[in-house]
Structure formats: structure tokens, C-alpha cells
Design a protein around this motif. Sequence first.
Motif, PDB file in Angstrom:
ATOM      1  N   GLN A   1       0.837  -1.206   0.000  1.00 61.60           N
ATOM      2  CA  GLN A   1       0.000   0.000   0.000  1.00 61.60           C
ATOM      3  C   GLN A   1       0.868   1.251   0.000  1.00 61.60           C
ATOM      4  O   GLN A   1       0.601   2.206  -0.739  1.00 61.60           O
ATOM      5  CB  GLN A   1      -0.930   0.006   1.214  1.00 61.60           C
ATOM      6  CG  GLN A   1      -1.814   1.248   1.280  1.00 61.60           C
ATOM      7  CD  GLN A   1      -2.504   1.419   2.609  1.00 61.60           C
ATOM      8  OE1 GLN A   1      -3.103   0.490   3.129  1.00 61.60           O
ATOM      9  NE2 GLN A   1      -2.422   2.615   3.185  1.00 61.60           N
ATOM     10  N   ASN A   2       1.893   1.265   0.847  1.00 58.98           N
ATOM     11  CA  ASN A   2       2.785   2.431   0.905  1.00 58.98           C
ATOM     12  C   ASN A   2       3.489   2.644  -0.427  1.00 58.98           C
ATOM     13  O   ASN A   2       3.662   3.785  -0.888  1.00 58.98           O
ATOM     14  CB  ASN A   2       3.808   2.247   2.022  1.00 58.98           C
ATOM     15  CG  ASN A   2       3.208   2.421   3.405  1.00 58.98           C
ATOM     16  OD1 ASN A   2       2.062   2.841   3.552  1.00 58.98           O
ATOM     17  ND2 ASN A   2       3.973   2.090   4.434  1.00 58.98           N
ATOM     18  N   ARG A   3       3.902   1.545  -1.066  1.00 51.43           N
ATOM     19  CA  ARG A   3       4.552   1.650  -2.378  1.00 51.43           C
ATOM     20  C   ARG A   3       3.588   2.244  -3.408  1.00 51.43           C
ATOM     21  O   ARG A   3       3.962   3.113  -4.207  1.00 51.43           O
ATOM     22  CB  ARG A   3       5.014   0.261  -2.836  1.00 51.43           C
ATOM     23  CG  ARG A   3       6.217  -0.275  -2.096  1.00 51.43           C
ATOM     24  CD  ARG A   3       6.403  -1.768  -2.306  1.00 51.43           C
ATOM     25  NE  ARG A   3       7.690  -2.241  -1.781  1.00 51.43           N
ATOM     26  CZ  ARG A   3       8.020  -3.503  -1.620  1.00 51.43           C
ATOM     27  NH1 ARG A   3       7.151  -4.460  -1.943  1.00 51.43           N
ATOM     28  NH2 ARG A   3       9.205  -3.842  -1.147  1.00 51.43           N
ATOM     29  N   ALA A   4       2.339   1.768  -3.376  1.00 52.06           N
ATOM     30  CA  ALA A   4       1.336   2.254  -4.323  1.00 52.06           C
ATOM     31  C   ALA A   4       1.033   3.731  -4.083  1.00 52.06           C
ATOM     32  O   ALA A   4       0.926   4.532  -5.030  1.00 52.06           O
ATOM     33  CB  ALA A   4       0.063   1.420  -4.199  1.00 52.06           C
ATOM     34  N   GLN A   5       0.915   4.081  -2.823  1.00 50.04           N
ATOM     35  CA  GLN A   5       0.634   5.476  -2.465  1.00 50.04           C
ATOM     36  C   GLN A   5       1.768   6.386  -2.935  1.00 50.04           C
ATOM     37  O   GLN A   5       1.525   7.485  -3.460  1.00 50.04           O
ATOM     38  CB  GLN A   5       0.484   5.561  -0.939  1.00 50.04           C
ATOM     39  CG  GLN A   5      -0.273   6.761  -0.434  1.00 50.04           C
ATOM     40  CD  GLN A   5      -0.513   6.667   1.073  1.00 50.04           C
ATOM     41  OE1 GLN A   5      -0.497   5.584   1.649  1.00 50.04           O
ATOM     42  NE2 GLN A   5      -0.737   7.802   1.699  1.00 50.04           N
ATOM     43  N   ALA A   6       2.995   5.922  -2.753  1.00 49.77           N
ATOM     44  CA  ALA A   6       4.161   6.716  -3.176  1.00 49.77           C
ATOM     45  C   ALA A   6       4.196   6.891  -4.695  1.00 49.77           C
ATOM     46  O   ALA A   6       4.536   7.963  -5.198  1.00 49.77           O
ATOM     47  CB  ALA A   6       5.448   6.050  -2.688  1.00 49.77           C
ATOM     48  N   GLN A   7       3.841   5.837  -5.428  1.00 52.80           N
ATOM     49  CA  GLN A   7       3.808   5.934  -6.895  1.00 52.80           C
ATOM     50  C   GLN A   7       2.765   6.952  -7.349  1.00 52.80           C
ATOM     51  O   GLN A   7       3.010   7.741  -8.268  1.00 52.80           O
ATOM     52  CB  GLN A   7       3.498   4.559  -7.503  1.00 52.80           C
ATOM     53  CG  GLN A   7       4.592   3.522  -7.338  1.00 52.80           C
ATOM     54  CD  GLN A   7       5.873   3.901  -8.065  1.00 52.80           C
ATOM     55  OE1 GLN A   7       5.848   4.348  -9.200  1.00 52.80           O
ATOM     56  NE2 GLN A   7       7.002   3.727  -7.393  1.00 52.80           N
TER      57      GLN A   7
ATOM     58  N   ASN B   1      -6.762   5.922   0.284  1.00 53.08           N
ATOM     59  CA  ASN B   1      -7.685   4.868  -0.156  1.00 53.08           C
ATOM     60  C   ASN B   1      -7.246   4.116  -1.409  1.00 53.08           C
ATOM     61  O   ASN B   1      -8.083   3.612  -2.167  1.00 53.08           O
ATOM     62  CB  ASN B   1      -9.107   5.421  -0.334  1.00 53.08           C
ATOM     63  CG  ASN B   1      -9.736   5.797   0.999  1.00 53.08           C
ATOM     64  OD1 ASN B   1      -9.101   5.671   2.051  1.00 53.08           O
ATOM     65  ND2 ASN B   1     -10.960   6.267   0.976  1.00 53.08           N
ATOM     66  N   VAL B   2      -5.940   3.995  -1.609  1.00 51.81           N
ATOM     67  CA  VAL B   2      -5.454   3.012  -2.578  1.00 51.81           C
ATOM     68  C   VAL B   2      -5.538   1.646  -1.889  1.00 51.81           C
ATOM     69  O   VAL B   2      -5.347   1.539  -0.679  1.00 51.81           O
ATOM     70  CB  VAL B   2      -4.020   3.334  -3.043  1.00 51.81           C
ATOM     71  CG1 VAL B   2      -3.028   3.317  -1.908  1.00 51.81           C
ATOM     72  CG2 VAL B   2      -3.560   2.380  -4.138  1.00 51.81           C
ATOM     73  N   ILE B   3      -5.882   0.614  -2.639  1.00 49.12           N
ATOM     74  CA  ILE B   3      -6.157  -0.706  -2.058  1.00 49.12           C
ATOM     75  C   ILE B   3      -5.163  -1.733  -2.592  1.00 49.12           C
ATOM     76  O   ILE B   3      -4.818  -1.712  -3.775  1.00 49.12           O
ATOM     77  CB  ILE B   3      -7.583  -1.181  -2.422  1.00 49.12           C
ATOM     78  CG1 ILE B   3      -8.632  -0.219  -1.888  1.00 49.12           C
ATOM     79  CG2 ILE B   3      -7.840  -2.596  -1.884  1.00 49.12           C
ATOM     80  CD1 ILE B   3     -10.016  -0.467  -2.465  1.00 49.12           C
ATOM     81  N   ILE B   4      -4.743  -2.638  -1.721  1.00 45.25           N
ATOM     82  CA  ILE B   4      -4.030  -3.845  -2.141  1.00 45.25           C
ATOM     83  C   ILE B   4      -4.958  -5.026  -1.887  1.00 45.25           C
ATOM     84  O   ILE B   4      -5.340  -5.289  -0.749  1.00 45.25           O
ATOM     85  CB  ILE B   4      -2.708  -4.045  -1.372  1.00 45.25           C
ATOM     86  CG1 ILE B   4      -1.805  -2.803  -1.493  1.00 45.25           C
ATOM     87  CG2 ILE B   4      -1.994  -5.303  -1.863  1.00 45.25           C
ATOM     88  CD1 ILE B   4      -1.350  -2.473  -2.907  1.00 45.25           C
ATOM     89  N   TRP B   5      -5.322  -5.721  -2.940  1.00 42.97           N
ATOM     90  CA  TRP B   5      -6.163  -6.918  -2.830  1.00 42.97           C
ATOM     91  C   TRP B   5      -5.283  -8.171  -2.907  1.00 42.97           C
ATOM     92  O   TRP B   5      -4.369  -8.257  -3.728  1.00 42.97           O
ATOM     93  CB  TRP B   5      -7.168  -6.990  -3.976  1.00 42.97           C
ATOM     94  CG  TRP B   5      -8.155  -5.871  -4.113  1.00 42.97           C
ATOM     95  CD1 TRP B   5      -8.052  -4.783  -4.931  1.00 42.97           C
ATOM     96  CD2 TRP B   5      -9.429  -5.741  -3.463  1.00 42.97           C
ATOM     97  NE1 TRP B   5      -9.167  -3.987  -4.830  1.00 42.97           N
ATOM     98  CE2 TRP B   5     -10.035  -4.547  -3.935  1.00 42.97           C
ATOM     99  CE3 TRP B   5     -10.113  -6.521  -2.524  1.00 42.97           C
ATOM    100  CZ2 TRP B   5     -11.293  -4.115  -3.502  1.00 42.97           C
ATOM    101  CZ3 TRP B   5     -11.365  -6.094  -2.097  1.00 42.97           C
ATOM    102  CH2 TRP B   5     -11.948  -4.909  -2.571  1.00 42.97           C
ATOM    103  N   GLY B   6      -5.609  -9.169  -2.063  1.00 45.92           N
ATOM    104  CA  GLY B   6      -5.048 -10.500  -2.269  1.00 45.92           C
ATOM    105  C   GLY B   6      -3.772 -10.820  -1.540  1.00 45.92           C
ATOM    106  O   GLY B   6      -3.616 -10.565  -0.350  1.00 45.92           O
TER     107      GLY B   6
END
Length: 333
Positions: free
Chosen positions: A161-167, A181-186
Motif C-alpha cells: 500500500q505504501n509503495r502504491a501510495q508513493a507511486q 484509499n489506494v487498495i491492495i487486494w489478495g
Amino acid sequence: MPLEPIRVVVTGAAGQIAYSLLYQLAKGDVFGPDQPLYLHLLDIPVMMGVLEGVVMELMDCALPLLLGVVPTADPAEGFKDIDAAFLVGAMPRKEGMERKDLLAANVKIFKVQGQALDQHAKKTVKVLVVGNPANTNALICSKYAPSIPRENFSAMTRLDQNRAQAQLAARFGVGIDNVRNVIIWGNHSSTQYPDARFAVVTKDGGESRVADSAADAAWLQDQFISTVQKRGAAVIAARKMSSAMSAAKAACDHMRDWWLGTTGDKYVSMGVISDGSYNTPKDIIFSFPVLVKDKQWTIVQGLELDAFSVQKLQQTGQELNEEKEEALAVCQD
């Protein structure tokens, strides 16, 4: 009136991730600036010399909240009366290794730790599994700790999630706090689904949904997902070692939100026991968006999945089911 001290165990305590993690725990970044604690540091016998040096450094930090340190190679002592657990110790992933290579070696470690938790920890303990494959390790750990509620076991996908938020923050030219509210599923693996369709960006005083940006649609479905999925491998290729500082920070973020709660409509991603929400397989540890109140998480419901997302959730769910079957077979050997 001062708070009652809590006991927190970190496994793999002589390792790289723990080296970044322990200071944050002892300083008050996770359980709160007024929460005194005892740290239990668990590692294998051959690491006791290194662990002695870690204990010296913790003492030399002169942290007011840290009331004592218990270094040990004995799981019974390590897990005795603990309130929170960071299960970091695991065979590390090395360059070129597949996750399945890790599974057989690590599942047995988490079986033993589940049994030790069952016998010695408080029944209210919150258990965060960091060591990979984290989702399946958490499932096995829970299975062998039947007296502790399954909801008290979680796998870390906060790093993803932190990686996605940073991107997203870099893409939209905003600070990290302006993306939510970026989500990591699975699964915490290359099948995970980083989903930005519900992410909100605050910029120039206004809020906008990432999904509404037509110019970024192709990037979101391709490069964004791929970058987040493969970030761990990219770090290993560059550092020749796996993520440590960012993993420790993510573990702190995860436990802090679990312990102190989330705020408003800002949800976070946690690997938790699946109840079948969003047509995912039941009884696996699956990463969902959750809200947390009074140390209890609830899965965010009612998010609409498009066909692309449904396919991604099925793919990562299938991998988790396969890992589960392999892990159970290893445990029965």
C-alpha cells in the motif's frame, strides 16, 4: 494515571528488518507516545551474540518508554504474556527465488510459533506476520493457535500500500499525505492487485478520484500495477538484499492503525481472514481494504468491481488457495 505496560515480541530480532523496527517500537511510534512497554526479542540460538549487541543499542538509546528487554531463543519465554507480536523471522527471499521456494521452509517455522502463541501469549494478542510468504504463514500460524481468535492474525500488505501510495503521489505531484484509499487486494506476491480506482488525491485545495483521470487510465492498469507488484524484486536487484527499512516502517504503520484505529473514511489494506467478501475464497488470509475501531477490523463493503478487477481478485485468490494446500501438506509431513 500512567498506562499499564504492554509486552511486544519481535521474532528475527537480530535481523535487518528488526534493526529498523525496534527503535520505532521503543520510541512510541506504534502504540502511542505514553505507552510503556517491554520488548521480547526472539531469534535462533546462533544469533544470540548479535542480539546481545542489539540489546546494548536499545539500552544506549535511553528511551523512556522502554522498561525492559527480554532477549531469548526460547519461544516459550519469547511469547509469554505478550500483547502484540511482529513475526518477522523467516528464511529471506533471495534473488531468483520464487515464493514457493520459501513456503516449505517457512511454514514449519510458523507452525511452531502458532503453537507457542497458543500456549503462552494473551488470548487478545494481535499478531502481525511480516515474514514471507506472509499471507499463508499467517494462516498456518492461526491454525496452530486455535485458542486465539482468527481475527487476531494479520499479514502485512501495508508495504505494498505504501509503495502504491508513493507511486501515485509522484505521478500526481503531491505529498504522500494527499493520497488516500489506494487498495491492495489478495496476496503479498506478484499476483497482488494494487487498485487505485477508489484512491483520492488532494491537490490545489480540491479532491479528485484517480480513476477520473482519463490521461492516466493506461498507466494505472499497466505500469502502476507492475511497478508495485515487482517493487520487492527491484529492491533486491539493486540492494542485493530484501526491503528492510521500508518493511519495518510498513509494519509499524499496520500495527499502529490496528492498535489505535483508522480515522474517518480513510481505509487501509490488511491481510485478514476472508469471509468470502467480493467473492474471494473463504478461510484464506486475503488483503482487503479495512477500517479499524477498538482494535477490531472490518472489511469495507460495497465497492464496485469492474471486470478487470474481478479477474485480478480471482487470480490472486487462486494462488492463495494453492499456497494453502501446499502449506497444509507440508505441516502434515
